[in-house]
Enzyme design. Structure first.
Site, short mmCIF file in Angstrom:
data_model
loop_
_atom_site.label_atom_id
_atom_site.label_comp_id
_atom_site.label_asym_id
_atom_site.label_seq_id
_atom_site.Cartn_x
_atom_site.Cartn_y
_atom_site.Cartn_z
N TRP A 1 -3.74 -1.99 -1.44
CA TRP A 1 -3.74 -3.29 -2.13
C TRP A 1 -4.13 -4.27 -1.05
CZ3 TRP A 1 -0.29 -7.76 -2.40
CH2 TRP A 1 -0.57 -8.59 -3.49
N ASN B 1 0.72 0.31 5.98
CA ASN B 1 1.26 -0.55 4.92
C ASN B 1 1.93 -1.73 5.62
OD1 ASN B 1 2.30 -1.67 2.58
ND2 ASN B 1 4.17 -0.45 2.67
N GLY B 2 1.51 -2.96 5.25
CA GLY B 2 2.13 -4.15 5.86
C GLY B 2 1.06 -5.11 6.35
N GLU C 1 2.34 -11.07 -17.79
CA GLU C 1 1.86 -10.15 -16.74
C GLU C 1 1.20 -8.90 -17.30
OE1 GLU C 1 4.69 -8.40 -14.07
OE2 GLU C 1 6.27 -8.43 -15.55
N HIS D 1 11.52 -34.00 -25.10
CA HIS D 1 11.20 -34.86 -23.95
C HIS D 1 9.76 -34.68 -23.51
CE1 HIS D 1 15.37 -36.05 -23.65
NE2 HIS D 1 15.69 -34.79 -23.82
N CYS E 1 0.87 -1.19 0.00
CA CYS E 1 0.00 0.00 0.00
C CYS E 1 0.90 1.23 0.00
CB CYS E 1 -0.87 0.01 1.24
SG CYS E 1 -1.87 -1.46 1.46
N LYS F 1 3.25 -3.39 -7.62
CA LYS F 1 4.64 -3.15 -8.01
C LYS F 1 5.61 -3.89 -7.10
CE LYS F 1 8.14 -1.48 -10.14
NZ LYS F 1 8.52 -2.13 -11.42
N ARG G 1 1.49 1.35 -6.09
CA ARG G 1 1.68 0.45 -4.93
C ARG G 1 0.40 -0.29 -4.58
NH1 ARG G 1 6.25 1.52 -2.10
NH2 ARG G 1 5.39 0.58 -0.24
N LYS H 1 7.09 -11.17 -18.92
CA LYS H 1 6.65 -9.87 -19.44
C LYS H 1 5.35 -10.01 -20.20
CE LYS H 1 8.33 -7.14 -17.63
NZ LYS H 1 8.91 -7.91 -16.60
N GLU I 1 12.33 -14.34 -18.59
CA GLU I 1 11.86 -12.96 -18.40
C GLU I 1 10.95 -12.55 -19.55
OE1 GLU I 1 11.47 -10.95 -16.25
OE2 GLU I 1 11.28 -8.98 -17.17
C1 AGP Z 1 8.16 -8.09 -12.77
O1 AGP Z 1 7.73 -7.38 -13.92
C2 AGP Z 1 7.12 -8.13 -11.69
N1 AGP Z 1 6.69 -6.83 -11.36
C3 AGP Z 1 7.56 -8.97 -10.51
O2 AGP Z 1 7.89 -10.25 -10.97
C4 AGP Z 1 8.78 -8.43 -9.71
O3 AGP Z 1 9.95 -8.57 -10.48
C5 AGP Z 1 8.92 -9.26 -8.44
O4 AGP Z 1 7.75 -9.10 -7.67
C6 AGP Z 1 10.14 -8.88 -7.60
O5 AGP Z 1 10.02 -7.55 -7.20
P1 AGP Z 1 11.34 -6.82 -6.61
O6 AGP Z 1 12.36 -6.82 -7.70
O7 AGP Z 1 10.88 -5.45 -6.23
O8 AGP Z 1 11.80 -7.63 -5.42
#
Ligand code: AGP
Length: 608
Positions: free
Chosen positions: A75, A101-102, A488, A504, A2, A603, A27, A485, A481
């Protein structure tokens, strides 16, 4: 995760709080709210949905009077997103409002205790227990109430607290999460992230875990957990408002893709002086280095895939066994690590809960710890023995791009540095790699210049339901990666697969027209990739190949292709990922997806 903000001064608080919350919307954005002190009582406005709903509800905050207040964008972790569960939460007597937040891990026990004292809860959140504890301890002064409340909490709690007694006082508490104080002229602020403050001030204080602060328009006082006032350094934020804005791009993600050459330069330049690598905060002696018999890279998501690239490079150059462990697994695996192990945590935000827990688990078992993070003063940066910052600047889009490429570059730089110190590479190879790394920003720019071509291709692939990514060695690591991308931000199923593994089992899925992205940039295994492409073509696959400029064989096999600039095989992933970032972006755009705020994602995942 958050976002929280606070303001105290002589200007109307609500419009300032709302502007700050807009900067923190990455966030979390399932509900939002503000609480402002006006003539001795607290006015509250909160609602489900994005911050624009709150702005409409309060006419951009102009309906709410008062010069001191707090705000929150959520969030959800406990309690579904709705108006009642939105923050801020009030004490029954209306004297305290709190944003959080937490996760408060012992909230159920505290809730039962407070109910037994006759408290009536309104929401399903863990946070509401804080508001009622403040009232419960509120017979004394507010600072004591804050200290006693914090002492009862277990878990991660970054709190903003507004109280009706005392002219314009706010409190900010930090435990396991980011919290920054902004120093103004006749006004002061707090926020989860600098981006919410830099429109007003660049003079900030980074609170550390266990500390709390009292803010009035004239003064900020920071206390340690015993309530003793302490002195904290004032830092100067080096980037400006534009760096945190979209800069004319349609999405933060596209802006951040375009920023990668600069981000890479900013990350590498301070660490390469006169042809030598200089790593700040890295004091391991030669003996300690030689004592390392295993390297464990731990991270989540894209950061773990940066780690996958780093693992190949570190093993190739340093000849130290290196494994990548997803943090959410490592933390519960009773990891076999000790003082001979170097743990490298990778994290853009520095606040990912699983990564924090994995670090603590390995630290407790004696591992030496370091981290590659992008956020100064973040929890992970404060947790490890050595921290190396990626100077990528603020990354707002949920889908990381410059965060990932600067992480890979830092891992490459670290691998070259360690290999040289261990005597595993000679001067010539060291110079060759260093030169190659310093050329990567321009190589990335040339890959970015393929933007139009990639957009054309993306508009031919966007309607697929599933897309496979295949590669070998470093190409396979980049596939991971590239697949994430696409998943997500476009919600298309994608899977990264070791090309040598296809026969396999998975090749059974290849049918006429099955789309496959084939990465063929790792030259030592080039011939094997040509064979793998032939295999899937024979079964009807439609192949989009990513290869190196000057290649002839791959493009004769592929249906479509993207050619990236050649570089040292170990450094190619930094440029190779660019077309895959652009591919995902334009596929998502063609599908009308919310690119900067993909559904279900935040994020930084600061909860388990
Ligand atoms: C990547 O595009 C995502 N947002 C997610 O996988 C992110 O890389 C992951 O949550 C790790 O976040 P961080 O690098 O802030 O630890």
């Amino acid at each position: 995760m958050c976002g929280i903000v606070g303001f105290t001064g002589s200007r109307q608080a609500a419009p300032i709080l709302l502007e700050g919350l807009k900067k923190l919307e990455y966030r979390g954005y399932d509900s939002a709210g503000v609480a402002v002190l006006d003539n001795g009582s607290i006015s509250l406005a909160k609602t489900r949905g994005m911050i624009k709903n709150l702005c409409e509800m309060t006419h951009d905050g102009n309906d709410i009077k008062g010069c001191v207040g707090i705000g929150h964008t959520r969030w959800a972790t406990h309690g579904v997103p709705n108006d009642i569960n939105a923050h801020p939460h009030l004490s029954c007597d209306g004297r305290f409002a709190v944003v959080h937040n937490g996760i408060i891990e012992n909230y159920a026990q505290l809730r039962d205790e407070l109910i037994a004292h006759g408290i009536e809860f309104k929401s399903d959140t863990d946070t509401e227990v804080v508001a009622h504890l403040l009232e419960y301890y509120g017979d004394e002064d507010a600072k004591t109430a804050v200290m006693k409340t914090a002492s009862r909490l277990v878990g991660s709690y970054v709190l903003g607290i507004l109280c009706t007694d005392g002219s314009g006082r706010l409190f900010a508490v930090r435990e396991s999460g980011p919290l920054i104080l902004g120093i103004g002229v006749g006004e002061n602020y707090f926020a989860s992230d600098v981006t919410a403050l830099i429109a007003h001030t660049k003079n900030v204080i980074y609170l550390d875990d266990g500390e709390f602060a009292e803010l009035t328009p004239e003064k900020i006082t920071v206390y340690d957990c015993t309530g003793t006032a302490i002195t904290k350094p004032v830092s100067r934020v080096v980037w400006d408002v534009e760096a945190a804005e979209k800069g004319g791009y349609e999405h933060f993600m596209l802006k951040e893709i375009m920023e990668q050459p600069r981000a890479l330069k900013a990350t590498l330049e301070p660490r390469v002086k006169n042809g030598d690598i200089v790593l700040e905060n890295f004091e391991l002696s030669d003996e300690e280095l030689k004592d390392i018999d295993k390297i464990v890279i731990t991270a989540c998501g894209s950061a773990s895939y940066a780690g996958q690239v780093g693992r190949y490079v570190i093993e190739k150059l340093c000849r130290i066994p290196t494994q990548v462990e997803v943090a959410s697994e490592l933390r519960y695996r009773e990891p076999i690590v000790d003082h001979h192990t170097l743990l490298i945590a990778v994290s853009q935000s520095g606040e990912t809960a699983d990564t924090i827990a994995a670090i603590k688990e390995c630290k407790a078992r004696g591992a030496r710890t370091m981290a590659i993070v992008n956020v100064v003063g973040s929890t992970i940066a404060n947790l490890v023995d050595h921290v190396l910052y990626t100077w990528a600047g603020p990354e707002v889009a949920v889908a990381t791009t410059k965060g990932y490429t600067t992480q890979v570059a830092m891992l490459d730089l670290l691998a070259i540095y360690l290999a040289r110190r261990l005597g595993r590479i000679d001067d010539e190879r060291y110079a060759q790699l260093l030169t190659g790394l310093q050329e990567m920003p321009s190589k990335i720019q040339r890959a970015i210049d393929l933007n139009g071509h990639v957009q054309y291709l993306a508009e031919r692939y966007y309607s697929n339901q599933a897309i496979y990514f295949i590669g070998r060695n470093l190409d396979y690591a980049v596939c991971m990666e590239g697949a994430l991308k696409l998943k997500e931000i476009s919600y298309i199923f994608a899977e990264a697969y070791a090309a040598g593994e296809l026969k396999h089992g998975t090749i059974a899925l290849i049918d006429q027209g099955s789309p496959v992205v084939a990465l063929a940039c790792y030259e030592p295994l080039f011939d094997k990739m040509v064979s793998n492409i032939e295999e899937i073509k024979a079964r009807g696959a439609k192949v989009l190949a990513v290869a190196l400029e000057g290649d002839k064989r791959i493009i004769s096999q592929a249906d479509d292709f993207i050619l990236i600039p050649k570089s040292d095989p170990l450094l190619t992933p930094i440029a190779e990922i660019i077309p895959l970032q652009l591919f995902a972006y334009y596929v998502a755009k063609a599908n009308g997806c919310d690119i900067d705020k993909p559904k279900n994602l935040a994020k930084s995942v600061t909860v388990e």
